[in-house]
Design an enzyme around this catalytic site. Structure first.
Site, short mmCIF file in Angstrom:
data_model
loop_
_atom_site.label_atom_id
_atom_site.label_comp_id
_atom_site.label_asym_id
_atom_site.label_seq_id
_atom_site.Cartn_x
_atom_site.Cartn_y
_atom_site.Cartn_z
N ARG A 147 32.32 54.41 25.21
CA ARG A 147 33.09 54.79 24.02
C ARG A 147 32.70 56.22 23.70
O ARG A 147 31.52 56.51 23.46
CB ARG A 147 32.78 53.88 22.83
N HIS A 150 42.80 53.33 23.29
CA HIS A 150 41.88 52.19 23.12
C HIS A 150 42.47 50.99 23.89
O HIS A 150 42.92 50.02 23.28
CB HIS A 150 41.73 51.89 21.63
N GLN A 181 41.44 47.10 23.40
CA GLN A 181 41.95 46.50 22.16
C GLN A 181 43.36 45.95 22.35
O GLN A 181 43.66 44.83 21.93
CB GLN A 181 41.96 47.57 21.05
N ASP A 230 46.45 50.42 11.34
CA ASP A 230 45.06 50.76 11.64
C ASP A 230 44.57 51.69 10.54
O ASP A 230 45.36 52.16 9.71
CB ASP A 230 44.97 51.42 13.04
N CYS A 280 43.28 46.20 14.33
CA CYS A 280 42.17 46.11 15.29
C CYS A 280 40.82 45.97 14.61
O CYS A 280 39.86 45.56 15.24
CB CYS A 280 42.19 47.31 16.22
N ARG A 340 38.98 40.07 22.06
CA ARG A 340 38.33 41.19 22.75
C ARG A 340 37.38 40.63 23.81
O ARG A 340 37.31 41.12 24.94
CB ARG A 340 37.52 42.06 21.76
N1 CP Z 1 38.33 47.35 17.12
C1 CP Z 1 37.19 47.92 17.55
O1 CP Z 1 37.13 48.53 18.61
O2 CP Z 1 36.13 47.75 16.71
P1 CP Z 1 34.69 48.43 16.81
O3 CP Z 1 34.86 49.88 16.44
O4 CP Z 1 33.85 47.67 15.83
O5 CP Z 1 34.18 48.31 18.22
N1 NVA Z 2 41.55 54.37 15.24
C1 NVA Z 2 40.22 53.86 15.02
C2 NVA Z 2 39.99 52.63 15.82
C3 NVA Z 2 38.65 52.00 15.63
C4 NVA Z 2 38.43 50.79 16.51
C5 NVA Z 2 39.20 54.93 15.35
O1 NVA Z 2 39.35 55.60 16.38
O2 NVA Z 2 38.28 55.13 14.55
#
Ligand code: CP
Ligand code: NVA
Length: 308
Positions: A107, A134, A137, A225, A266, A294
């Protein structure tokens, strides 16, 4: 060796087989305690590095638990604590990690970091979120929709709010799984043209509708989101909130979608901003199924990556 970098970079047949495999994996675990191993252990003797340059709850825990259920071991690494965060190149990091571990999930902020990791690693690399996409997800979201409502192909999905990384992967999925996609948000926060074009090139309908009420009409799935993503500067918070307020998903808006429309987010959510608690905890919401899925979707992704 296969990387899972993005939904538009993965063959349709493979995406479908991953979703079907995820369902099979989930069904087989029905009722088992979380720490109990699966009856198949495809990751036995394998080590998976989970690298986080941003915070995470779901991604971190679901990958960790998933690897263990499949018999493997994990190493959770914070980008800031690695030499990566102190000037070592991504390429060198990828080559070094490939000598120790069998798979890397990362990530990160820049998509370029993910791509460089994949280019130089000798082991599969999985995208656990970048500023742009992502994909894990949305694989879980497709699984969730299909569990509740059957095939997603030909359905209408409406996205409300910021055209962000999660929205981008939804557009990739629209093209690959064959569903129509309507975006409703303020013009400065439209999804990048490239993501819209990908979906349109696959022959699905993509609409931009500024009126949220019109946008959700006929929708089988309503998604939103956070209004401020992890990579967005906090200084932009107030401006974003002002722009995005009309796109809040509340009960009044949901009433304009199909009566059996599902609601997804998400998570993490800011209750009362992008969606009300009434919707998030209401009968159409499947947000915690998404979170659970997930785990199952990523187990199928990891097995596909390793051919295991
Ligand atoms: N939806 C998601 O990826 O959550 P986290 O940021 O908690 O991993
Ligand atoms: N759009 C959000 C998703 C988190 C899982 C971010 O990037 O912070």
């Amino acid at each position: 060796m296969r990387h899972f970098l993005d939904i538009h970079k993965t063959d349709r047949e493979d995406l479908r087989s991953i979703i079907d495999e995820a369902r099979r994996i989930k069904d087989k675990r029905n009722g088992l305690p979380k720490a109990a191993p699966d009856d198949e252990l495809p990751l036995q003797g394998r080590m998976v590095a989970l690298i986080f340059e941003k915070p995470s709850t779901r991604t971190r825990v679901s990958f960790d638990v998933g690897v263990r259920q499949m018999g493997g071991e994990t190493m959770v690494l914070s980008g800031a604590e690695m030499q990566l965060g102190h000037g070592e190149t991504i390429a060198d990091t990828a080559r070094v990690l490939s000598r120790y571990v069998d798979m890397i999930m990362i990530r990160t902020y820049e998509e370029a970091t993910l791509l460089e990791m994949a280019e130089y690693a000798d082991v599969p690399v999985i995208n656990g979120l970048t500023n742009r996409t992502h994909p894990c997800q949305i694989m879980a979201d497709v699984l969730t929709f299909e569990e509740h409502r059957g095939p997603i192909a030909g359905r209408k999905v409406t996205w409300l709010g910021d055209g962000n990384n999660v929205c981008a992967s939804f557009l990739h999925a629209a093209g690959q799984f064959g569903f129509d996609f309507t975006f409703s948000g303020p013009p400065p926060l439209d999804p990048e043209a490239e993501f819209i074009q990908f979906a349109r090139d696959q022959g699905v309908r993509v609409e931009i509708e500024r009126d949220p009420v019109k946008a959700v009409e006929g929708a089988d799935l309503v998604v939103t989101d956070t209004w401020v993503s992890m990579h967005d500067p906090q200084s932009a918070r107030e401006r974003r909130h002002n722009m995005l307020h009309p796109y809040q998903v509340n009960a009044e808006l949901m009433a304009h979608a199909k009566p059996d429309a599902l609601f997804m987010h998400c998570l993490p959510a800011h209750r009362g901003d992008e969606a009300t608690s009434e919707v998030m905890d209401g009968p159409q919401s499947v947000i915690f199924d998404e979170a659970e899925n997930r785990l199952h979707a990523q187990k199928a992704i990891m097995r596909w990556c390793l051919g295991a």
